[in-house]
Write a protein that holds these residues in place. Structure first.
Motif, PDB file in Angstrom:
ATOM      1  N   ASP A 110     -21.594  23.061 -10.298  1.00  0.00           N
ATOM      2  CA  ASP A 110     -21.299  22.152  -9.196  1.00  0.00           C
ATOM      3  C   ASP A 110     -19.909  22.434  -8.649  1.00  0.00           C
ATOM      4  N   ALA A 111     -19.845  23.053  -7.463  1.00  0.00           N
ATOM      5  CA  ALA A 111     -18.556  23.423  -6.878  1.00  0.00           C
ATOM      6  C   ALA A 111     -17.699  22.211  -6.545  1.00  0.00           C
ATOM      7  N   PHE A 112     -18.298  21.033  -6.442  1.00  0.00           N
ATOM      8  CA  PHE A 112     -17.536  19.821  -6.163  1.00  0.00           C
ATOM      9  C   PHE A 112     -16.766  19.324  -7.395  1.00  0.00           C
ATOM     10  N   SER A 113     -17.129  19.816  -8.569  1.00  0.00           N
ATOM     11  CA  SER A 113     -16.575  19.290  -9.811  1.00  0.00           C
ATOM     12  C   SER A 113     -15.221  19.900 -10.152  1.00  0.00           C
ATOM     13  N   HIS A 114     -14.420  19.155 -10.910  1.00  0.00           N
ATOM     14  CA  HIS A 114     -13.152  19.679 -11.420  1.00  0.00           C
ATOM     15  C   HIS A 114     -13.414  20.814 -12.403  1.00  0.00           C
ATOM     16  N   GLN A 115     -14.481  20.682 -13.197  1.00  0.00           N
ATOM     17  CA  GLN A 115     -14.788  21.665 -14.234  1.00  0.00           C
ATOM     18  C   GLN A 115     -15.000  23.057 -13.644  1.00  0.00           C
ATOM     19  N   VAL A 116     -15.773  23.138 -12.569  1.00  0.00           N
ATOM     20  CA  VAL A 116     -16.047  24.448 -11.965  1.00  0.00           C
ATOM     21  C   VAL A 116     -14.796  25.013 -11.310  1.00  0.00           C
ATOM     22  N   LYS A 117     -13.994  24.157 -10.720  1.00  0.00           N
ATOM     23  CA  LYS A 117     -12.729  24.630 -10.137  1.00  0.00           C
ATOM     24  C   LYS A 117     -11.823  25.209 -11.226  1.00  0.00           C
ATOM     25  N   GLU A 118     -11.740  24.524 -12.350  1.00  0.00           N
ATOM     26  CA  GLU A 118     -10.910  25.002 -13.455  1.00  0.00           C
ATOM     27  C   GLU A 118     -11.456  26.308 -14.035  1.00  0.00           C
ATOM     28  N   GLU A 119     -12.781  26.398 -14.180  1.00  0.00           N
ATOM     29  CA  GLU A 119     -13.387  27.635 -14.688  1.00  0.00           C
ATOM     30  C   GLU A 119     -13.114  28.791 -13.732  1.00  0.00           C
ATOM     31  N   THR A 120     -13.202  28.526 -12.448  1.00  0.00           N
ATOM     32  CA  THR A 120     -12.948  29.568 -11.454  1.00  0.00           C
ATOM     33  C   THR A 120     -11.510  30.055 -11.519  1.00  0.00           C
ATOM     34  N   ILE A 121     -10.579  29.144 -11.664  1.00  0.00           N
ATOM     35  CA  ILE A 121      -9.164  29.514 -11.773  1.00  0.00           C
ATOM     36  C   ILE A 121      -8.934  30.402 -12.991  1.00  0.00           C
ATOM     37  N   ARG A 122      -9.566  30.068 -14.109  1.00  0.00           N
ATOM     38  CA  ARG A 122      -9.433  30.904 -15.313  1.00  0.00           C
ATOM     39  C   ARG A 122      -9.985  32.301 -15.064  1.00  0.00           C
ATOM     40  N   GLU A 123     -11.132  32.380 -14.394  1.00  0.00           N
ATOM     41  CA  GLU A 123     -11.736  33.688 -14.120  1.00  0.00           C
ATOM     42  C   GLU A 123     -10.875  34.517 -13.166  1.00  0.00           C
ATOM     43  N   ILE A 124     -10.264  33.848 -12.189  1.00  0.00           N
ATOM     44  CA  ILE A 124      -9.372  34.568 -11.273  1.00  0.00           C
ATOM     45  C   ILE A 124      -8.204  35.168 -12.036  1.00  0.00           C
ATOM     46  N   ARG A 125      -7.564  34.364 -12.894  1.00  0.00           N
ATOM     47  CA  ARG A 125      -6.435  34.858 -13.688  1.00  0.00           C
ATOM     48  C   ARG A 125      -6.845  36.063 -14.527  1.00  0.00           C
ATOM     49  N   SER A 126      -8.017  35.986 -15.125  1.00  0.00           N
ATOM     50  CA  SER A 126      -8.472  37.046 -16.015  1.00  0.00           C
ATOM     51  C   SER A 126      -8.866  38.316 -15.270  1.00  0.00           C
ATOM     52  N   MET A 127      -9.500  38.150 -14.129  1.00  0.00           N
ATOM     53  CA  MET A 127     -10.117  39.281 -13.441  1.00  0.00           C
ATOM     54  C   MET A 127      -9.242  39.909 -12.363  1.00  0.00           C
ATOM     55  N   MET A 128      -8.456  39.090 -11.669  1.00  0.00           N
ATOM     56  CA  MET A 128      -7.710  39.640 -10.530  1.00  0.00           C
ATOM     57  C   MET A 128      -6.345  38.992 -10.305  1.00  0.00           C
ATOM     58  N   GLU A 129      -5.936  38.111 -11.195  1.00  0.00           N
ATOM     59  CA  GLU A 129      -4.653  37.409 -11.152  1.00  0.00           C
ATOM     60  C   GLU A 129      -4.580  36.398 -10.015  1.00  0.00           C
ATOM     61  N   GLN A 130      -4.827  36.835  -8.780  1.00  0.00           N
ATOM     62  CA  GLN A 130      -4.797  35.935  -7.632  1.00  0.00           C
ATOM     63  C   GLN A 130      -5.867  36.364  -6.628  1.00  0.00           C
ATOM     64  N   VAL A 131      -6.181  35.465  -5.692  1.00  0.00           N
ATOM     65  CA  VAL A 131      -7.119  35.794  -4.617  1.00  0.00           C
ATOM     66  C   VAL A 131      -6.375  35.846  -3.290  1.00  0.00           C
ATOM     67  N   ASP A 132      -6.815  36.775  -2.432  1.00  0.00           N
ATOM     68  CA  ASP A 132      -6.222  36.947  -1.107  1.00  0.00           C
ATOM     69  C   ASP A 132      -7.079  36.336  -0.005  1.00  0.00           C
ATOM     70  N   PHE A 133      -8.348  36.086  -0.320  1.00  0.00           N
ATOM     71  CA  PHE A 133      -9.287  35.627   0.704  1.00  0.00           C
ATOM     72  C   PHE A 133     -10.260  34.648   0.065  1.00  0.00           C
ATOM     73  N   VAL A 134     -10.355  33.437   0.635  1.00  0.00           N
ATOM     74  CA  VAL A 134     -11.250  32.402   0.131  1.00  0.00           C
ATOM     75  C   VAL A 134     -12.226  32.015   1.236  1.00  0.00           C
ATOM     76  N   VAL A 135     -13.509  32.216   0.982  1.00  0.00           N
ATOM     77  CA  VAL A 135     -14.561  31.831   1.920  1.00  0.00           C
ATOM     78  C   VAL A 135     -15.187  30.534   1.427  1.00  0.00           C
ATOM     79  N   TYR A 136     -15.213  29.535   2.308  1.00  0.00           N
ATOM     80  CA  TYR A 136     -15.866  28.268   1.952  1.00  0.00           C
ATOM     81  C   TYR A 136     -17.149  28.164   2.761  1.00  0.00           C
ATOM     82  N   SER A 137     -18.276  28.351   2.079  1.00  0.00           N
ATOM     83  CA  SER A 137     -19.581  28.364   2.742  1.00  0.00           C
ATOM     84  C   SER A 137     -20.562  27.471   1.998  1.00  0.00           C
TER      85      SER A 137
END
Length: 390
Positions: A110-137
């Motif tokens: 559920d993208a609306f949830s805090h849990q998914v936002k936190e999981e996504t942030i962890r994955e960004i740190r692990s995989m690419m450190e930061q994001v340059d482009f965010v698409v909200y669709s």
């Protein structure tokens, strides 16, 4: 299991894994044929499993070699019930990206949830450190407030008075009159809560707070305006109020992101057959006329063509993107060309059950409706047994 389309009230209740995989493969082939795309290399797509979100991810990954993280809420197969189309589409993307050596991660939840936002942030740190482009669709009919647990539901209704119009059954091609009652104030407010810009802003703030939004990052959310013919139900209705809020959010986010060299935009995209548009009165009928006219003029695009043009000609040219008077990027520009809309309005007045097959691309609408669920591809043998859990 042999899978045939199961359709109820213009909604397809199942999906075909082989057809969904072919859908993804064809989009990838189009990107590769079009050539390299200038786009950021670290990309997050929220709402990545179908439609414009999926095509954005494909364009970034296979056109620009980007590392991508996609967030979506989809359901796997269970027993004799197929997975959702988005599940199969996402699985196909992961398979093709893996074969191409492209780094990727899909987060299902559920993208609306805090849990998914936190999981996504962890994955960004692990995989690419930061994001340059965010698409909200993100497209959803329901949102649960992550703080209160309250559930909100969006509705597609006119405001102020009931709406009556002809409607096209995307499956059968039949035309009938539909009536939609006017929305209540509560329905308007709930639709804005679900489909407006609040969650997009929460995502950007969470990414900033987590230190994973790169300086100079760009974010874009997708919207739609459409023709005056559908204004009473769409742009002047409950969804239109939500889109107004989305656009206000873009202006607010843009002010904040400019401080670090970033930008926030709304991209107004072309009308296409989607799971949502198929059940909106008047819209499938408008699409039938639009498809024929735009195909005859050589202007018709699907989601992948739209995303490639958005990236290459609007967002990432090295210059300020061209915008309309309200600061919106218009990738619906070909749809809204005066000559196109003049023909749509002329033909709209002539529509009857008898004239529609001549005036509208009914077969094209039916074909697109089936293909977004993995059906209708001549390359697929739909009489063959397939594994639904693939």
């Amino acid at each position: 299991m042999i899978i045939q389309p199961m359709i109820r009230n213009n909604i397809c209740m199942n999906a075909h894994p082989g057809g969904c995989a072919l859908n993804v493969q064809q989009q990838i082939a189009h990107v590769r044929q079009a050539g390299p795309v200038t786009a950021p290399k670290r990309v997050l797509v929220i709402g990545a499993s179908a439609g414009y979100g999926l095509s954005s991810r494909i364009a970034a990954a296979f056109g620009a070699g980007a590392r991508t993280i996609g967030v979506s809420f989809e359901t796997p197969a269970k027993g004799s019930r197929t997975a959702s189309a988005g599940w199969y589409l996402d699985q196909a993307f992961q398979k093709e990206a893996g074969a191409a050596g492209l780094q990727h991660k899909s987060i299902i939840g559920d993208a609306f949830s805090h849990q998914v936002k936190e999981e996504t942030i962890r994955e960004i740190r692990s995989m690419m450190e930061q994001v340059d482009f965010v698409v909200y669709s993100l497209a959803s009919g329901v949102r649960i407030d992550p703080d209160t647990g309250e559930m909100y539901r969006s509705t597609l209704k006119p405001i102020g008075r009931d709406y009556r119009a002809l409607s096209l059954d995307s499956r059968t091609g039949e035309v009938a009159e539909a009536t939609v009652p006017a929305a209540t104030e509560e329905e308007i407010a709930q639709t804005v809560k679900v489909m407006g810009g609040e969650d997009w802003e929460l995502w950007i703030k969470a990414l900033q707070a987590g230190g994973v939004l790169a300086p100079g990052a760009v974010t874009v959310a997708y919207s739609y305006i459409g023709p005056k013919l559908t204004f009473p139900l769409y742009r002047d209705g409950t969804i239109g109020r939500a889109k107004d809020h989305l656009e206000e959010t873009a202006r607010s986010l843009d002010t904040v992101l400019r401080e670090s060299g970033g930008r926030a935009w709304v991209s107004v995209n072309k009308a296409l057959v989607t799971r949502a548009s198929s059940v909106i009165p008047a819209v499938p009928l408008y699409l039938a006329l639009l498809y024929r006219i735009m195909k005859e003029k050589g202007l018709h695009e699907g989601t992948i063509e739209q995303c490639l043009r958005l990236f290459s000609e609007k967002l990432f040219t090295g210059e300020e993107p061209p915008v309309d008077s309200l600061g919106r990027i218009r990738i619906d520009d070909w749809e809204m060309r005066q000559d196109v809309q003049d023909e749509v309005e002329r033909d709209w007045e002539k529509i009857t059950v008898e004239t529609l097959p001549l005036l509208g691309d009914v077969e094209g609408i039916k074909e697109d409706f089936l293909k977004i669920h993995g059906f209708g591809f001549p390359e697929i043998d739909y009489s063959a047994d397939v594994e639904v859990s693939s």
